[in-house]
Design a protein around this motif. Structure first.
Motif, PDB file in Angstrom:
ATOM      1  N   LYS A 157       0.841  -1.208   0.000  1.00 24.63           N
ATOM      2  CA  LYS A 157       0.000   0.000   0.000  1.00 24.63           C
ATOM      3  C   LYS A 157       0.871   1.252   0.000  1.00 24.63           C
ATOM      4  CE  LYS A 157      -3.884   0.134   2.153  1.00 24.63           C
ATOM      5  NZ  LYS A 157      -4.790   0.013   0.988  1.00 24.63           N
ATOM      6  N   TYR A 158       1.910   1.227  -0.826  1.00 24.48           N
ATOM      7  CA  TYR A 158       2.905   2.295  -0.840  1.00 24.48           C
ATOM      8  C   TYR A 158       2.370   3.548  -1.533  1.00 24.48           C
ATOM      9  CZ  TYR A 158       7.093   4.851  -2.222  1.00 24.48           C
ATOM     10  OH  TYR A 158       8.028   5.831  -2.441  1.00 24.48           O
ATOM     11  N   SER A 159       2.661   4.705  -0.961  1.00 24.38           N
ATOM     12  CA  SER A 159       2.345   5.989  -1.580  1.00 24.38           C
ATOM     13  C   SER A 159       3.428   6.995  -1.217  1.00 24.38           C
ATOM     14  CB  SER A 159       0.976   6.497  -1.127  1.00 24.38           C
ATOM     15  OG  SER A 159       0.943   6.704   0.276  1.00 24.38           O
ATOM     16  N   ARG A 160       3.602   8.014  -2.053  1.00 24.63           N
ATOM     17  CA  ARG A 160       4.591   9.066  -1.822  1.00 24.63           C
ATOM     18  C   ARG A 160       3.909  10.415  -2.020  1.00 24.63           C
ATOM     19  NH1 ARG A 160       6.775   6.365  -6.720  1.00 24.63           N
ATOM     20  NH2 ARG A 160       5.587   7.272  -8.433  1.00 24.63           N
ATOM     21  N   CYS A 161       4.394  11.418  -1.311  1.00 26.37           N
ATOM     22  CA  CYS A 161       3.756  12.731  -1.385  1.00 26.37           C
ATOM     23  C   CYS A 161       4.089  13.448  -2.679  1.00 26.37           C
ATOM     24  CB  CYS A 161       4.176  13.584  -0.182  1.00 26.37           C
ATOM     25  SG  CYS A 161       3.289  15.145  -0.104  1.00 26.37           S
ATOM     26  N   PRO A 228      -3.629   5.626   9.527  1.00 29.47           N
ATOM     27  CA  PRO A 228      -4.771   4.747   9.243  1.00 29.47           C
ATOM     28  C   PRO A 228      -4.584   4.067   7.897  1.00 29.47           C
ATOM     29  CG  PRO A 228      -5.371   7.022   8.866  1.00 29.47           C
ATOM     30  CD  PRO A 228      -3.999   7.048   9.465  1.00 29.47           C
ATOM     31  N   ILE A 229      -5.220   2.940   7.716  1.00 22.33           N
ATOM     32  CA  ILE A 229      -4.975   2.134   6.523  1.00 22.33           C
ATOM     33  C   ILE A 229      -5.472   2.813   5.251  1.00 22.33           C
ATOM     34  CG2 ILE A 229      -7.122   0.813   6.494  1.00 22.33           C
ATOM     35  CD1 ILE A 229      -3.484  -0.480   6.035  1.00 22.33           C
ATOM     36  N   ASN A 230      -6.375   3.813   5.376  1.00 20.14           N
ATOM     37  CA  ASN A 230      -6.866   4.528   4.197  1.00 20.14           C
ATOM     38  C   ASN A 230      -6.068   5.801   3.913  1.00 20.14           C
ATOM     39  OD1 ASN A 230      -7.699   5.964   6.397  1.00 20.14           O
ATOM     40  ND2 ASN A 230      -9.780   6.335   5.662  1.00 20.14           N
ATOM     41  N   PHE A 231      -4.944   5.975   4.621  1.00 18.66           N
ATOM     42  CA  PHE A 231      -4.100   7.154   4.434  1.00 18.66           C
ATOM     43  C   PHE A 231      -3.321   7.053   3.126  1.00 18.66           C
ATOM     44  CE2 PHE A 231       0.127   9.066   4.903  1.00 18.66           C
ATOM     45  CZ  PHE A 231      -0.202  10.374   5.207  1.00 18.66           C
ATOM     46  N   SER A 232      -3.150   8.188   2.451  1.00 18.03           N
ATOM     47  CA  SER A 232      -2.333   8.261   1.236  1.00 18.03           C
ATOM     48  C   SER A 232      -1.391   9.438   1.369  1.00 18.03           C
ATOM     49  CB  SER A 232      -3.204   8.446  -0.011  1.00 18.03           C
ATOM     50  OG  SER A 232      -2.402   8.788  -1.133  1.00 18.03           O
ATOM     51  N   ALA A 233      -0.105   9.182   1.228  1.00 18.71           N
ATOM     52  CA  ALA A 233       0.881  10.260   1.332  1.00 18.71           C
ATOM     53  C   ALA A 233       0.665  11.306   0.243  1.00 18.71           C
ATOM     54  CB  ALA A 233       2.293   9.689   1.236  1.00 18.71           C
ATOM     55  N   ARG A 234       0.076  10.902  -0.870  1.00 16.13           N
ATOM     56  CA  ARG A 234      -0.170  11.835  -1.965  1.00 16.13           C
ATOM     57  C   ARG A 234      -1.489  12.592  -1.791  1.00 16.13           C
ATOM     58  NH1 ARG A 234      -1.173  10.250  -8.373  1.00 16.13           N
ATOM     59  NH2 ARG A 234      -1.502  12.389  -9.113  1.00 16.13           N
ATOM     60  N   PHE A 235      -2.582  11.854  -1.627  1.00 20.55           N
ATOM     61  CA  PHE A 235      -3.894  12.490  -1.645  1.00 20.55           C
ATOM     62  C   PHE A 235      -4.330  13.034  -0.288  1.00 20.55           C
ATOM     63  CE2 PHE A 235      -4.031   9.428  -5.231  1.00 20.55           C
ATOM     64  CZ  PHE A 235      -4.186  10.356  -6.256  1.00 20.55           C
ATOM     65  N   SER A 236      -3.707  12.585   0.803  1.00 18.89           N
ATOM     66  CA  SER A 236      -4.047  13.113   2.126  1.00 18.89           C
ATOM     67  C   SER A 236      -3.278  14.389   2.451  1.00 18.89           C
ATOM     68  CB  SER A 236      -3.757  12.059   3.207  1.00 18.89           C
ATOM     69  OG  SER A 236      -4.528  10.890   3.010  1.00 18.89           O
ATOM     70  N   CYS A 237      -2.325  14.761   1.618  1.00 20.73           N
ATOM     71  CA  CYS A 237      -1.533  15.976   1.845  1.00 20.73           C
ATOM     72  C   CYS A 237      -2.348  17.196   1.408  1.00 20.73           C
ATOM     73  CB  CYS A 237      -0.230  15.904   1.054  1.00 20.73           C
ATOM     74  SG  CYS A 237       0.818  17.360   1.244  1.00 20.73           S
ATOM     75  N   PHE A 238      -2.491  18.187   2.293  1.00 19.39           N
ATOM     76  CA  PHE A 238      -3.280  19.369   1.935  1.00 19.39           C
ATOM     77  C   PHE A 238      -2.418  20.544   1.482  1.00 19.39           C
ATOM     78  CE2 PHE A 238      -2.695  19.797   6.566  1.00 19.39           C
ATOM     79  CZ  PHE A 238      -2.212  21.093   6.659  1.00 19.39           C
ATOM     80  N   SER A 239      -1.096  20.503   1.693  1.00 18.20           N
ATOM     81  CA  SER A 239      -0.232  21.552   1.145  1.00 18.20           C
ATOM     82  C   SER A 239       1.210  21.085   1.089  1.00 18.20           C
ATOM     83  CB  SER A 239      -0.331  22.837   1.974  1.00 18.20           C
ATOM     84  OG  SER A 239       0.258  22.673   3.238  1.00 18.20           O
ATOM     85  N   GLY A 311       1.648  25.656  -1.882  1.00 14.23           N
ATOM     86  CA  GLY A 311       0.437  25.368  -2.656  1.00 14.23           C
ATOM     87  C   GLY A 311      -0.136  24.013  -2.313  1.00 14.23           C
ATOM     88  N   SER A 312      -1.356  23.764  -2.761  1.00  7.53           N
ATOM     89  CA  SER A 312      -1.995  22.477  -2.475  1.00  7.53           C
ATOM     90  C   SER A 312      -1.332  21.351  -3.253  1.00  7.53           C
ATOM     91  CB  SER A 312      -3.485  22.550  -2.819  1.00  7.53           C
ATOM     92  OG  SER A 312      -3.659  22.931  -4.182  1.00  7.53           O
ATOM     93  N   ALA A 313      -0.930  21.644  -4.483  1.00  6.03           N
ATOM     94  CA  ALA A 313      -0.264  20.648  -5.333  1.00  6.03           C
ATOM     95  C   ALA A 313       0.435  21.390  -6.464  1.00  6.03           C
ATOM     96  CB  ALA A 313      -1.262  19.647  -5.877  1.00  6.03           C
ATOM     97  N   PHE A 314       1.358  20.690  -7.128  1.00  2.00           N
ATOM     98  CA  PHE A 314       2.145  21.318  -8.187  1.00  2.00           C
ATOM     99  C   PHE A 314       2.214  20.402  -9.408  1.00  2.00           C
ATOM    100  CE2 PHE A 314       3.481  23.391  -4.328  1.00  2.00           C
ATOM    101  CZ  PHE A 314       3.656  24.713  -4.701  1.00  2.00           C
ATOM    102  N   ASP A 371      -3.371  16.062  11.591  1.00  2.00           N
ATOM    103  CA  ASP A 371      -3.245  15.081  12.681  1.00  2.00           C
ATOM    104  C   ASP A 371      -2.111  14.084  12.495  1.00  2.00           C
ATOM    105  OD1 ASP A 371      -5.478  16.240  13.901  1.00  2.00           O
ATOM    106  OD2 ASP A 371      -6.831  14.968  12.741  1.00  2.00           O
ATOM    107  N   LEU A 372      -1.116  14.443  11.719  1.00  2.00           N
ATOM    108  CA  LEU A 372       0.036  13.554  11.557  1.00  2.00           C
ATOM    109  C   LEU A 372       1.184  14.107  12.392  1.00  2.00           C
ATOM    110  CD1 LEU A 372       0.201  10.981   9.845  1.00  2.00           C
ATOM    111  CD2 LEU A 372       1.503  12.260   8.170  1.00  2.00           C
TER     112      LEU A 372
END
Length: 455
Positions: A157-161, A228-239, A311-314, A371-372
């Motif tokens: 379940k690997y993800s990167r920001c 949490p198991i539904n966490f994503s380093a990419r999509f859970s990041c808000f900035s 920014g929120s994303a680039f 909350d991280l």
């Protein structure tokens, strides 16, 4: 005493009667069965504690305390497995069909890791480009060597920001994946140990210290956090926050700041990125803040400055393209209003051709989540600080050597006329951005891709 001296001595173990022998065998069988159950239970506990239940050695450089504990567990487990195997064999000889099995189980926990790296020697962060080395490939080598991952990468379940480019550094990249854990798996956590809190982390594997003893010196883990198991380093990041360092030289900082503020807000940044029409169809991004400030570093009368962009994303190469245009503004070659023109895609549907800013000065400073809370043991923190201080001293020493080389060149006379001539030609050769040849628009690229797909 020779062997013949025992011939006339009475037998200390006279043969038993058949009923007594059968009863004795049944008693032994019952004891063996109970012992086997006890050994299986103990074996399972030991297997839970070891780093790799299938081998009896731990790779060097692993944290010494963990390695010692795991090594002892492996040795004890091997002895018990041998004992269970022998007992199973004896039991099967006495009672065919008796099935015994050793329990093999790994507890896992979904973990977020905060990572820093210095990108000069890497071909970017992500490893999909088939170029080596990448930051990601080095991290997974360390994870495999320390036995912190179990199974295939696709099951982690690997993800990167973020996917930073070749040469780009970071002091706050975040990845998330399933790692081995000392904690038992509990109900309500998706079958994995660890909730989205700081609780239940005592006694956990010291992920930071173990990985940093294996990683190359230009990559370091600086903290970990259960997720949490539904966490994503990419999509859970808000900035995300980037910094771009530069020497001021003769740049007009006020003009650059005026131009940079025009990026703030939600805009279509297709003229400030490398367009990927095959995979990206929305080029609107929200820039939260833009600042320019001096750093505490000077050289030969010059001062180091930094642009900070949040920014929120680039988009792909977005920050380096933004910085490149701001440098043209700072040199007086473009007006700050050129930003307005490039953000107006109705007016400027095709991106003018220009070279983006160099990669080395760009740093991904932070990735922000709700909350991280990343944590790090005191031992790991001290080791990390000592490592960074050592590296800093090394680079400052190298800078001093280069400065010495620069001083040695001062005795050589320069051709001022030739130098001034080249500078004038460079300034005179500048072509305004809005007058330059342009790249294909998104619509043209997309149409071309569709036609190619239909063939």
């Amino acid at each position: 005493m020779d062997q013949c001296s025992n011939v006339d001595e009475p037998n200390p173990n006279p043969p038993m009667a058949e009923p007594e022998l059968i009863a004795n065998l049944h008693s032994q069988l019952h004891s063996l069965r109970n012992r086997v159950k006890e050994l299986e239970t103990e074996n399972a506990k030991l297997l839970y504690r070891i780093s790799n239940c299938h081998c009896n050695k731990i790779e060097g450089n692993v944290d010494s305390n963990v390695a010692d504990r795991v090594g002892n567990s492996v040795e004890e487990s091997a002895k018990l497995e041998a004992c269970v195997g022998n007992t199973q064999k004896k039991s099967k000889e006495i009672m065919p069909g008796c099935k015994m099995r050793a329990m093999h189980h790994h507890s896992k926990r979904y973990v977020a890791l905060k990572v820093m790296y210095f990108g000069q020697r890497f071909y970017g962060f992500a490893s999909e480009a088939q170029m080596d080395p990448t930051v990601e490939s080095e991290i997974f080598k360390a994870l495999e060597k320390t036995k912190l991952i179990v199974g295939d990468k696709k099951d982690l379940k690997y993800s990167r920001c973020g996917r930073t480019d070749k040469g780009v550094s970071s002091v706050g990249q975040v990845i998330a994946l399933l790692l081995r854990s000392n904690h038992k798996e509990t109900e309500g956590t998706g079958g994995y140990s660890g909730e989205f809190t700081r609780k239940n982390h005592e006694g956990e594997i010291d992920y930071v210290r173990i990985l940093n003893r294996i990683l190359p010196k230009d990559i370091r883990v600086i903290g970990w956090c259960p997720a949490p198991i539904n966490f994503s380093a990419r999509f859970s990041c808000f900035s995300r926050v980037y910094k771009y360092f530069f020497w001021r030289v003769n740049l007009n900082i006020v003009a650059m700041e005026t131009a940079g503020k025009k990026f703030v807000g939600e805009h279509d940044f297709r003229n400030f990125c490398k367009m990927d029409a095959a995979n990206v169809h929305n080029y609107r991004r929200h820039i939260t803040s833009f600042d320019i400030s001096p750093c505490n570093e000077r050289f030969e009368g010059d001062e180091l400055w930094a642009m900070k962009i949040k920014g929120s994303a680039f988009l792909w190469h977005q920050v380096r393209c933004m910085v490149a245009v701001l440098f043209l503004v700072g040199q007086g070659l473009e007006s700050p209003n050129v930003i307005d023109a490039l953000l107006d895609i109705e007016r400027t549907s095709r991106k003018p051709q220009y070279t983006m800013a160099p990669d080395i000065p760009l740093v991904l400073q932070s990735c922000e989540f709700e909350d991280l809370r990343f944590m790090c043991s005191s031992d790991a923190r001290q080791a990390l600080q000592a490592h960074l201080e050592k590296e800093c001293r090394t680079y400052k020493l190298q800078a001093t050597i280069f400065h010495e080389a620069l001083l040695s060149c001062s005795v050589v006379e320069s051709d001022d006329y030739s130098l001034n001539n080249r500078m004038k030609k460079k300034s005179a050769s500048h072509v305004p951005l809005m007058s330059r040849p342009t790249e294909p628009s998104y619509e043209e690229r997309h149409t071309k891709l569709n036609l190619a797909a239909q063939k």
